[in-house]
Design a protein around this motif. Structure first.
Motif, short mmCIF file in Angstrom:
data_model
loop_
_atom_site.label_atom_id
_atom_site.label_comp_id
_atom_site.label_asym_id
_atom_site.label_seq_id
_atom_site.Cartn_x
_atom_site.Cartn_y
_atom_site.Cartn_z
N ALA A 1 52.17 35.71 -119.00
CA ALA A 1 51.56 36.91 -118.41
C ALA A 1 50.15 36.61 -117.91
O ALA A 1 49.78 37.01 -116.79
CB ALA A 1 51.54 38.02 -119.46
N GLN A 2 49.35 35.91 -118.72
CA GLN A 2 47.97 35.61 -118.33
C GLN A 2 47.94 34.71 -117.09
O GLN A 2 47.16 34.96 -116.16
CB GLN A 2 47.25 34.94 -119.49
N ARG A 3 48.76 33.68 -117.07
CA ARG A 3 48.78 32.75 -115.95
C ARG A 3 49.27 33.42 -114.66
O ARG A 3 48.75 33.13 -113.57
CB ARG A 3 49.70 31.59 -116.32
N ALA A 4 50.24 34.33 -114.80
CA ALA A 4 50.79 35.00 -113.61
C ALA A 4 49.96 36.22 -113.19
O ALA A 4 50.18 36.77 -112.11
CB ALA A 4 52.23 35.42 -113.88
N GLY A 5 49.05 36.65 -114.08
CA GLY A 5 48.22 37.81 -113.74
C GLY A 5 48.97 39.12 -113.81
O GLY A 5 48.72 40.05 -113.05
N VAL A 6 49.93 39.20 -114.77
CA VAL A 6 50.71 40.44 -114.95
C VAL A 6 50.70 40.79 -116.42
O VAL A 6 50.18 40.05 -117.25
CB VAL A 6 52.16 40.27 -114.45
#
Length: 333
Positions: A9-14
């Motif tokens: 989630a953090q890496r994808a920005g979601v």
């Protein structure tokens, strides 16, 4: 340390919830977001904890499929379609055979329920042993009814009616019928539809009517062959000129019996099957039969299991007469 869903989630920005919806193949996620999350999962090597997720949700991405006999070509075709459609939705299929045995059915269903399936597609054998087991599991039945659950099936009465109507239209009057076990609704309904059309003919053409010769057996090749010989071992004046069967397997067994007795199909004997299994178009002569719309049957059943339509309903689909080479006008006396 293995990457977590939070890392994705953090890496994808979601949000974590968005990642969960992508993993669940939820169609509310936009294609752009889905592609971004899937690329991130691949990039960081995230592997979801399927067991943990299943325990939290109390279900897995598994569909249980329970059939009486996978060696029956109709049920083999059914299983193929269920697997193809389920796979397209991100589900795996676990297949179980019951061999038409209520105790075996109970054991197989108990085993499947231990795998926390998202739902069951069931060709039932027994109401009494099964009903309590599956009360909390989304279940759709195919071919045979089970009280309290959705049924998807062909209109068997109409199928039997179509078979009799076709033979009468060709001019046959001495007609035989090989039934399946009358203890099953499927067999009883096909027989009832067949006899209903002959009763209608008797009312309008009493002078031409000849009572049908009906025998009961199983849906398999052996029944078709053995009962076919029984019907065909008669004097020419009483022997049926046409025989309809409750399954294609019976019809193919009947083809064998006719050949062994030196009868030509369709010159001496016309045959109509039921189901339109793949082999029906490969035997010689190619078999005239009543087709079940198996792709539509499986689609509706899977939609019911996955919640796309309400349960507690009955879906009866129309059969279709498929004319091939096993029927012709009766021989001239």
């Amino acid at each position: 340390m293995n990457p977590t869903i939070k890392d994705v989630a953090q890496r994808a920005g979601v949000s974590v919830g968005t990642v969960s919806r992508v993993l669940a193949k939820n169609k509310t996620v936009s294609e752009d977001i889905r592609a971004k999350v899937e690329a991130t999962i691949e990039a960081i090597g995230y592997r979801p904890n399927i067991l943990g997720r299943s325990l939290r949700l109390n279900k897995t991405d598994i569909i249980g499929l329970v059939v009486p006999d996978i060696t029956n070509p109709f049920f083999a075709e059914l299983a193929k379609h269920v697997e193809m459609l389920a796979s397209a939705e991100g589900y795996s299929v676990l297949l179980a055979n019951t061999h038409d045995d209520p105790e075996a059915e109970k054991q197989q269903i108990e085993t499947l329920l231990g795998r926390l399936p998202a739902g069951l597609i069931l060709v039932p054998v027994s109401n009494s042993l099964v009903d309590g087991l599956i009360s909390g599991t989304r279940t759709v039945t195919i071919d045979r009814p089970l009280s309290g659950h959705a049924l998807v099936a062909v209109d068997n009465r109409e199928g039997g009616y179509l078979a009799a109507d076709h033979l009468l239209a060709l001019g046959h009057r001495r007609i035989g019928y090989i039934s399946g076990p009358n203890s099953t609704d499927v067999s009883a309904e096909r027989r009832e539809g067949f006899l209903q059309r002959l009763d209608e003919f008797r009312e309008t053409n009493p002078g031409e009517y000849v009572a049908p010769q009906v025998v009961e057996g199983h849906f398999d090749y052996r029944s078709g062959e053995e009962l076919g010989k029984k019907l065909l071992t008669q004097a020419d004046a009483t022997r049926p000129t046409a025989i309809a069967t409750a399954s294609d397997q019976q019809a193919i067994g009947l083809l064998r019996a006719a050949g062994d007795m030196g009868l030509r199909v369709p010159t001496d004997l016309s045959i109509v099957g039921f189901d339109d299994i793949p082999l029906a178009s490969l035997v010689l002569p190619r078999l005239t039969t009543i087709r079940q719309p198996i792709a539509e049957i499986t689609r509706l059943a899977l939609e019911g299991v996955l919640g796309s339509h309400a349960l507690q309903e009955e879906y009866k689909l129309r059969p279709v007469l498929i004319e091939r080479g096993s029927c012709a006008a009766p021989p001239v006396p």
